[in-house]
Design a protein around this motif. Structure first.
Motif, PDB file in Angstrom:
ATOM      1  N   LEU A  61       0.849  -1.213   0.000  1.00 23.25           N
ATOM      2  CA  LEU A  61       0.000   0.000   0.000  1.00 23.25           C
ATOM      3  C   LEU A  61       0.876   1.252   0.000  1.00 23.25           C
ATOM      4  CD1 LEU A  61      -2.809  -1.114   2.473  1.00 23.25           C
ATOM      5  CD2 LEU A  61      -3.017  -0.777   0.011  1.00 23.25           C
ATOM      6  N   LYS A  62       1.995   1.158   0.679  1.00 18.84           N
ATOM      7  CA  LYS A  62       2.927   2.288   0.669  1.00 18.84           C
ATOM      8  C   LYS A  62       3.478   2.512  -0.736  1.00 18.84           C
ATOM      9  CE  LYS A  62       5.644   3.789   3.847  1.00 18.84           C
ATOM     10  NZ  LYS A  62       6.845   3.904   4.703  1.00 18.84           N
ATOM     11  N   ARG A  63       3.719   1.410  -1.432  1.00 21.42           N
ATOM     12  CA  ARG A  63       4.212   1.533  -2.805  1.00 21.42           C
ATOM     13  C   ARG A  63       3.167   2.207  -3.694  1.00 21.42           C
ATOM     14  NH1 ARG A  63       6.573  -4.439  -4.085  1.00 21.42           N
ATOM     15  NH2 ARG A  63       7.195  -3.568  -6.064  1.00 21.42           N
ATOM     16  N   VAL A  64       1.901   1.870  -3.461  1.00 19.34           N
ATOM     17  CA  VAL A  64       0.826   2.513  -4.232  1.00 19.34           C
ATOM     18  C   VAL A  64       0.816   4.010  -3.960  1.00 19.34           C
ATOM     19  CG1 VAL A  64      -1.687   2.717  -4.479  1.00 19.34           C
ATOM     20  CG2 VAL A  64      -0.636   0.463  -4.362  1.00 19.34           C
ATOM     21  N   LEU A  65       0.900   4.357  -2.693  1.00 17.41           N
ATOM     22  CA  LEU A  65       0.830   5.772  -2.317  1.00 17.41           C
ATOM     23  C   LEU A  65       2.048   6.554  -2.791  1.00 17.41           C
ATOM     24  CD1 LEU A  65      -0.751   5.393   1.219  1.00 17.41           C
ATOM     25  CD2 LEU A  65      -1.818   6.365  -0.809  1.00 17.41           C
ATOM     26  N   LYS A  66       3.121   5.849  -3.038  1.00 17.62           N
ATOM     27  CA  LYS A  66       4.317   6.508  -3.590  1.00 17.62           C
ATOM     28  C   LYS A  66       4.056   6.919  -5.044  1.00 17.62           C
ATOM     29  CE  LYS A  66       9.276   5.840  -3.301  1.00 17.62           C
ATOM     30  NZ  LYS A  66      10.371   4.879  -3.185  1.00 17.62           N
ATOM     31  N   VAL A  67       3.322   6.024  -5.768  1.00 16.97           N
ATOM     32  CA  VAL A  67       3.017   6.307  -7.177  1.00 16.97           C
ATOM     33  C   VAL A  67       1.878   7.317  -7.258  1.00 16.97           C
ATOM     34  CG1 VAL A  67       2.170   5.289  -9.320  1.00 16.97           C
ATOM     35  CG2 VAL A  67       3.821   4.043  -7.940  1.00 16.97           C
ATOM     36  N   ASP A  68       0.803   7.036  -6.484  1.00 17.47           N
ATOM     37  CA  ASP A  68      -0.406   7.861  -6.524  1.00 17.47           C
ATOM     38  C   ASP A  68      -0.731   8.248  -5.084  1.00 17.47           C
ATOM     39  OD1 ASP A  68      -3.878   7.219  -7.545  1.00 17.47           O
ATOM     40  OD2 ASP A  68      -2.795   9.068  -7.017  1.00 17.47           O
ATOM     41  N   VAL A  69      -0.341   9.464  -4.706  1.00 16.72           N
ATOM     42  CA  VAL A  69      -0.382   9.841  -3.280  1.00 16.72           C
ATOM     43  C   VAL A  69      -1.790   9.888  -2.689  1.00 16.72           C
ATOM     44  CG1 VAL A  69       1.788  11.096  -3.376  1.00 16.72           C
ATOM     45  CG2 VAL A  69      -0.329  12.317  -3.799  1.00 16.72           C
ATOM     46  N   ALA A  70      -2.786  10.093  -3.538  1.00 18.37           N
ATOM     47  CA  ALA A  70      -4.149  10.237  -3.004  1.00 18.37           C
ATOM     48  C   ALA A  70      -5.048   9.092  -3.441  1.00 18.37           C
ATOM     49  CB  ALA A  70      -4.745  11.562  -3.458  1.00 18.37           C
ATOM     50  N   ASN A  71      -4.448   7.941  -3.691  1.00 19.89           N
ATOM     51  CA  ASN A  71      -5.247   6.800  -4.132  1.00 19.89           C
ATOM     52  C   ASN A  71      -6.247   6.428  -3.034  1.00 19.89           C
ATOM     53  OD1 ASN A  71      -5.807   3.772  -4.462  1.00 19.89           O
ATOM     54  ND2 ASN A  71      -4.892   4.352  -6.423  1.00 19.89           N
ATOM     55  N   LEU A  72      -7.528   6.496  -3.369  1.00 16.85           N
ATOM     56  CA  LEU A  72      -8.561   6.324  -2.340  1.00 16.85           C
ATOM     57  C   LEU A  72      -8.581   4.911  -1.779  1.00 16.85           C
ATOM     58  CD1 LEU A  72     -11.481   8.405  -3.886  1.00 16.85           C
ATOM     59  CD2 LEU A  72     -10.196   8.918  -1.823  1.00 16.85           C
ATOM     60  N   GLU A  73      -8.439   3.926  -2.633  1.00 13.11           N
ATOM     61  CA  GLU A  73      -8.464   2.534  -2.158  1.00 13.11           C
ATOM     62  C   GLU A  73      -7.304   2.279  -1.203  1.00 13.11           C
ATOM     63  OE1 GLU A  73     -11.267   2.759  -5.107  1.00 13.11           O
ATOM     64  OE2 GLU A  73      -9.150   3.223  -5.412  1.00 13.11           O
ATOM     65  N   ALA A  74      -6.159   2.774  -1.590  1.00 15.82           N
ATOM     66  CA  ALA A  74      -4.977   2.555  -0.750  1.00 15.82           C
ATOM     67  C   ALA A  74      -5.184   3.187   0.623  1.00 15.82           C
ATOM     68  CB  ALA A  74      -3.738   3.136  -1.423  1.00 15.82           C
ATOM     69  N   ARG A  75      -5.729   4.370   0.656  1.00 15.88           N
ATOM     70  CA  ARG A  75      -5.931   5.050   1.938  1.00 15.88           C
ATOM     71  C   ARG A  75      -6.997   4.334   2.759  1.00 15.88           C
ATOM     72  NH1 ARG A  75      -2.887   8.964   2.499  1.00 15.88           N
ATOM     73  NH2 ARG A  75      -3.949   9.686   4.363  1.00 15.88           N
ATOM     74  N   ARG A  76      -7.959   3.844   2.075  1.00 16.46           N
ATOM     75  CA  ARG A  76      -9.019   3.107   2.780  1.00 16.46           C
ATOM     76  C   ARG A  76      -8.455   1.834   3.405  1.00 16.46           C
ATOM     77  NH1 ARG A  76     -13.492   0.291   1.029  1.00 16.46           N
ATOM     78  NH2 ARG A  76     -12.768   0.259  -1.121  1.00 16.46           N
ATOM     79  N   TYR A  77      -7.623   1.148   2.656  1.00 16.78           N
ATOM     80  CA  TYR A  77      -7.032  -0.083   3.191  1.00 16.78           C
ATOM     81  C   TYR A  77      -6.061   0.212   4.337  1.00 16.78           C
ATOM     82  CZ  TYR A  77      -8.933  -2.036  -1.139  1.00 16.78           C
ATOM     83  OH  TYR A  77      -9.765  -2.405  -2.179  1.00 16.78           O
TER      84      TYR A  77
END
Lengths: 48, 407
Positions: free
Chosen positions: B181-197
């Motif tokens: 999930l941290k890797r996702v947020l590195k690519v897309d800082v405001a990814n809603l799914e990642a933040r939700r998870y």
């Protein structure tokens, strides 16, 4: 609490290379201008 | 922009079409809105809010499908999210709208030019779709294995990372899920799914904390998410008291001790070398001195031998001289004894006995003997010389009495 199975269902497959041509051909290229145009033509026709 | 009625190409901003007179004010407004959304999408893409950028750019294209800047940027956003084919679709459509001087042409050529990367991208997409199918059927373990291969091929593939994280959370692999999930947020800082998870992981950690269960991975997630503000932008690290770092202090001390030991070692060696050098110098000097002294000793020894021979000679001479002087003294004594005999027997005997001619001749011989005596041997003895003179005078008076009476 997240329902993991429901979450998995939300995921969509990614577009593959073989599907690219099909996608390009069937992309809906209409925008709001087209919608306005459709709305305005009947109106103009009525006005005539 | 082309006139929506007659298709005439309109240059610049016009209220109505030059050819057919169609009122273009509405279309101009739509264009402006499209551009505004494009600008907002561009601003969000620059801060890596790719989800927000994607949304804005899609809306921009809804207002004006011919906004090629928005379409090209949307393609770039898709590419960054790992949706390479979606990116190709947008660029191809963009090229169809504007065929010349279109950056989409260069972007497509770059992608096609790198065959290896394109092959990896194709493979990643296929594997992802396969993994999604497995996950939907309940084959989570296989899906996880496939997804791990996918993210190895394309570490920007956000959908794959998210699906992998969900499956890992389902199987309580919270640490790994957090990492993805941290890797996702590195690519897309405001990814809603990642933040939700991430929020879900924090909630799990809190629950475990309450129940007293070991909360290794979720607790770490908790620390991470609390420091992140909106869209994953870090709020900054929380204030912490500075604790003394004993390890660093120990290393520092060890460094000082080693440094001192090194200095002592080198200094000792240096001093030793210096002493040895000095000693060598001294030894050399002393060697030279010894050589000189030896030479001197030899010369002195030769002088000594010369002097010894001289001494021997001189001793001989001295002996000789001594012997000569002694001989003179003996001779003088003999004379004294002879004189004494002559005086007693001849000169000072009874005066009534006359002196014979023979006796007179004896006295005369003795007198000559006295006169011929070599007194050089007793020349330094004045008393003896005086005695000798007196003897000679006595005998002379005896032999020449007329001189005595005549004077």
């Amino acid at each position: 609490m997240i329902n993991y199975d429901e979450e998995i269902k939300k995921f969509q497959p990614s577009l593959e290379v073989e599907e690219a041509e099909e996608t390009i051909l069937h992309t809906d290229m209409s925008d709001i201008a087209d919608v306005i145009e459709k709305l305005m033509v009947p109106k103009e026709a009525k006005n005539r | 922009m082309n006139c929506p009625n007659c298709g005439y190409k309109i240059v610049g901003h016009r209220r109505s079409c030059v050819k057919c007179g169609r009122d273009l004010r509405a279309y101009e407004s739509l264009k402006r809105l499209s551009n505004k959304l494009y600008n907002e999408g561009l601003a969000e893409a620059k801060v890596r809010n790719l989800s927000g950028a994607c949304d804005k750019l899609k809306r921009s294209l809804e207002y004006n499908k011919e906004n090629i800047e928005a379409r090209n940027l949307l393609g770039l956003v898709y590419y960054e999210l790992g949706e390479t084919v979606a990116a190709i679709v947008e660029w191809v459509i963009s090229l169809n709208i504007v065929k010349t001087d279109n950056p989409a042409d260069d972007l497509l050529k770059q992608l096609q030019g790198n065959a290896n990367e394109f092959r990896d991208v194709k493979s990643a997409i296929k594997k992802y779709n396969l993994a999604l199918e497995m996950a939907r059927k309940g084959n989570d373990d296989l899906a996880i294995m496939q997804l791990k291969k996918v993210v190895d091929l394309n570490d920007h593939f956000v959908k794959a990372l998210l699906l992998l994280a969900v499956l890992q959370m389902k199987h309580e692999e919270y640490q790994s899920a957090r990492k993805n999930l941290k890797r996702v947020l590195k690519v897309d800082v405001a990814n809603l799914e990642a933040r939700r998870y991430m929020n879900e992981l924090r909630a799990i950690a809190a629950e475990r904390g309450k129940s007293g269960q070991p909360s290794s991975s979720p607790a770490k997630v908790d620390n991470v998410t609390e420091n992140e503000g909106a869209f994953g932008i870090s709020k900054g690290t929380p204030y912490r008291e500075d604790r003394p770092n004993f390890k660093a202090f120990l290393f520092f001390l060890a460094g000082i001790v080693l440094g001192v030991l090194a200095v002592v070692f080198f200094a000792t060696n240096l001093i030793k070398a210096k002493v040895i050098a000095e000693n060598s110098e001294e030894t050399g000097r002393m060697g030279t001195q010894i050589t000189e002294l030896n030479a001197r000793v030899s010369s002195l020894e030769s002088e000594k031998s010369i002097l010894e021979s001289k001494i021997t000679d001189l001793t001989g001479e001295l002996e000789y001289e001594r012997s000569v002087v002694e001989e003179d003294y003996r001779a003088f004594l003999g004379l004294c004894v002879g004189f004494d005999e002559i005086r007693n027997k001849i000169i000072e005997r009874d005066p009534e006995i006359p002196v014979s001619g023979e006796e007179r001749r004896t006295v005369e011989k003795f007198y000559e003997k006295l006169d011929r005596f070599d007194a050089s041997g007793i020349k330094d003895d004045e008393a003896l010389l005086a005695i000798l003179d007196k003897m000679k005078e006595y005998l002379f008076r005896f032999l020449n009495p007329e001189n005595e009476t005549g004077s």
